[in-house]
Design a protein around this motif. Structure first.
Motif, PDB file in Angstrom:
ATOM      1  N   UNK A 248      26.318  19.037   5.287  1.00 60.19           N
ATOM      2  CA  UNK A 248      25.638  17.973   4.547  1.00 60.19           C
ATOM      3  C   UNK A 248      24.931  17.009   5.488  1.00 60.19           C
ATOM      4  N   UNK A 249      25.507  16.782   6.655  1.00 63.54           N
ATOM      5  CA  UNK A 249      24.870  15.905   7.638  1.00 63.54           C
ATOM      6  C   UNK A 249      23.483  16.402   8.007  1.00 63.54           C
ATOM      7  N   UNK A 250      23.374  17.727   8.238  1.00 66.21           N
ATOM      8  CA  UNK A 250      22.057  18.278   8.567  1.00 66.21           C
ATOM      9  C   UNK A 250      21.104  18.141   7.389  1.00 66.21           C
ATOM     10  N   UNK A 301      25.867  17.394  13.605  1.00 65.95           N
ATOM     11  CA  UNK A 301      25.779  18.153  12.357  1.00 65.95           C
ATOM     12  C   UNK A 301      25.715  19.655  12.627  1.00 65.95           C
ATOM     13  N   UNK A 302      25.695  20.429  11.568  1.00 66.57           N
ATOM     14  CA  UNK A 302      25.691  21.880  11.685  1.00 66.57           C
ATOM     15  C   UNK A 302      24.510  22.371  12.518  1.00 66.57           C
ATOM     16  N   UNK A 303      23.340  21.849  12.246  1.00 62.06           N
ATOM     17  CA  UNK A 303      22.143  22.286  12.969  1.00 62.06           C
ATOM     18  C   UNK A 303      22.220  21.985  14.452  1.00 62.06           C
ATOM     19  N   UNK A 304      22.771  20.828  14.812  1.00 62.10           N
ATOM     20  CA  UNK A 304      22.930  20.491  16.230  1.00 62.10           C
ATOM     21  C   UNK A 304      23.846  21.492  16.926  1.00 62.10           C
ATOM     22  N   UNK A 321      17.900  32.261  10.153  1.00 57.68           N
ATOM     23  CA  UNK A 321      18.034  33.271   9.116  1.00 57.68           C
ATOM     24  C   UNK A 321      18.756  32.750   7.884  1.00 57.68           C
ATOM     25  N   UNK A 322      19.753  33.519   7.419  1.00 56.36           N
ATOM     26  CA  UNK A 322      20.529  33.099   6.257  1.00 56.36           C
ATOM     27  C   UNK A 322      21.265  31.797   6.500  1.00 56.36           C
ATOM     28  N   UNK A 323      21.493  31.454   7.753  1.00 52.65           N
ATOM     29  CA  UNK A 323      22.250  30.254   8.088  1.00 52.65           C
ATOM     30  C   UNK A 323      21.383  28.997   8.150  1.00 52.65           C
ATOM     31  N   UNK A 324      20.152  29.110   7.702  1.00 55.81           N
ATOM     32  CA  UNK A 324      19.320  27.918   7.521  1.00 55.81           C
ATOM     33  C   UNK A 324      19.747  27.213   6.240  1.00 55.81           C
ATOM     34  N   UNK A 325      19.397  25.928   6.149  1.00 53.67           N
ATOM     35  CA  UNK A 325      19.716  25.175   4.945  1.00 53.67           C
ATOM     36  C   UNK A 325      19.035  25.804   3.721  1.00 53.67           C
ATOM     37  N   UNK A 336      28.168  18.754  -3.347  1.00 56.64           N
ATOM     38  CA  UNK A 336      27.875  17.315  -3.241  1.00 56.64           C
ATOM     39  C   UNK A 336      29.071  16.516  -2.747  1.00 56.64           C
ATOM     40  N   UNK A 337      28.809  15.592  -1.847  1.00 58.07           N
ATOM     41  CA  UNK A 337      29.843  14.685  -1.359  1.00 58.07           C
ATOM     42  C   UNK A 337      29.775  13.411  -2.174  1.00 58.07           C
ATOM     43  N   UNK A 338      30.459  13.441  -3.305  1.00 55.83           N
ATOM     44  CA  UNK A 338      30.455  12.275  -4.195  1.00 55.83           C
ATOM     45  C   UNK A 338      31.710  12.317  -5.055  1.00 55.83           C
TER      46      UNK A 338
END
Length: 338
Positions: A248-250, A301-304, A321-325, A336-338
């Motif tokens: 979610x951070x990314x 984050x995940x991307x970093x 690839x598939x591991x993109x957002x 969702x973080x809520x």
């Protein structure tokens, strides 16, 4: 996984089904660190560097859990495990969480008494050969000698693929990825098969990477992710939302570089909830309201993590690839973080 190994581990799961109680978080806090099970060494995912410090994509997940609990990403100890040892180590309580390129399957989730907390890498089994062999497709591998690691889903996938395509092969089994790689280099076999990410990792540390190619076929679905024992919902939730926080951070463009500015100035309600300036997400987990802030500040984050350990420009040079957002062409997203 060999039948005998599976039966033995399944029996252990029955005996140890009550090993996880509602006290893992308290136990971890009492000893002052997380014991994280990792691979014996896989470039980009988990391996000690020249100073003996563990680093990699899976290691970052372990560090993120420590950041969430202790506000200190270094409060982790690492237990290297082979494919055969990893499940017993988790069942017995030797480790608190397993973050070791492990495929989420029905039997592992249900029969072995584990809880996979999400997918941190969408993968699939592939094949690597030496360019000198002149092979361009896995369909040309009839009669090949194939090196692989025992105690993994790789064995079953390989058998299914060759049977479905009317081909034969000789399997050469080893306990560790390092042994498989060395056997492949020494021509004990013609082909190396494992998850495609593992093939890129092993190729990156071979003396002449360009002399080896990963064939185009992907013969399985390998959703890799961390796992914990059944029986402690709070610990499972902490493990799950550690991964989701990184993802979610990314998505919300929260990075280790801008997290302090966003925490102080954001007007975005979703970001405010993640960073703990509104709501009570941390409290619901039994953690600090800044648990997610600490993950993103201290680990990223995940991307970093992907870019640093696996991405283009690293020795592995793996595209997202598939591991993109989900909104960038991939299938990765957090609830969702809520």
């Amino acid at each position: 996984m060999k039948k005998a190994i599976f039966i033995a581990v399944a029996a252990s799961a029955t005996l140890l089904a009550t090993a996880a109680t509602a006290g893992t978080l308290d136990d971890v806090k009492a000893k002052g660190f997380i014991q994280c099970g990792v691979t014996t060494g896989l470039a980009g995912f988990a391996a000690p560097n020249n100073d003996g410090k563990w680093e990699g994509f899976d290691v970052d997940y372990c560090r993120a859990m420590a950041a969430a609990i202790f506000a200190d990403a270094d409060k982790v100890k690492y237990t290297p495990t082979t494919a055969k040892e990893r499940f017993t180590a988790l069942q017995s309580g030797e480790i608190d969480v397993l973050a070791r390129n492990t495929t989420w399957t029905f039997s592992r989730d249900v029969n072995l008494g584990f809880e996979f907390i999400g997918v941190n890498y969408y993968d699939g089994q592939g094949f690597m050969v030496k360019k000198a062999l002149g092979v361009k497709s896995a369909l040309e591998l009839d009669g090949a000698r194939i090196c692989l690691q025992s105690g993994t889903t790789t064995e079953l996938n390989l058998a299914d693929y060759f049977t479905a395509n009317g081909m034969k092969y000789d399997s050469v089994l080893f306990d560790t990825a390092d042994e498989v790689r060395e056997a492949y280099i020494q021509d004990t076999c013609d082909v190396y098969t494992t998850d495609q990410s593992g093939l890129y990792a092993q190729r990156s540390i071979i003396a002449d990477p360009e002399a080896h190619i990963v064939l185009p076929e992907i013969i399985s679905k390998e959703p890799l992710g961390p796992l914990v024992r059944h029986g402690d919902n709070q610990w499972g939730d902490i493990a799950r939302w550690t991964l989701n926080t990184m993802i979610a951070g990314e998505e919300h463009n929260i990075s280790s570089a801008n997290v302090d500015d966003l925490k102080a100035n954001t007007k975005n309600p979703g970001i405010a909830r993640i960073l703990g300036t509104s709501g009570d997400l941390g409290e619901q987990l039994g953690l600090s309201k800044e648990f997610a802030y600490n993950i993103l500040k201290l680990v990223g984050n995940y991307g970093e993590s992907f870019a640093t350990n696996l991405g283009e420009g690293t020795p592995l040079n793996i595209s997202r690839g598939l591991n993109a957002q989900w909104n960038k062409g991939g299938i990765l997203y957090s609830p969702p973080m809520r």
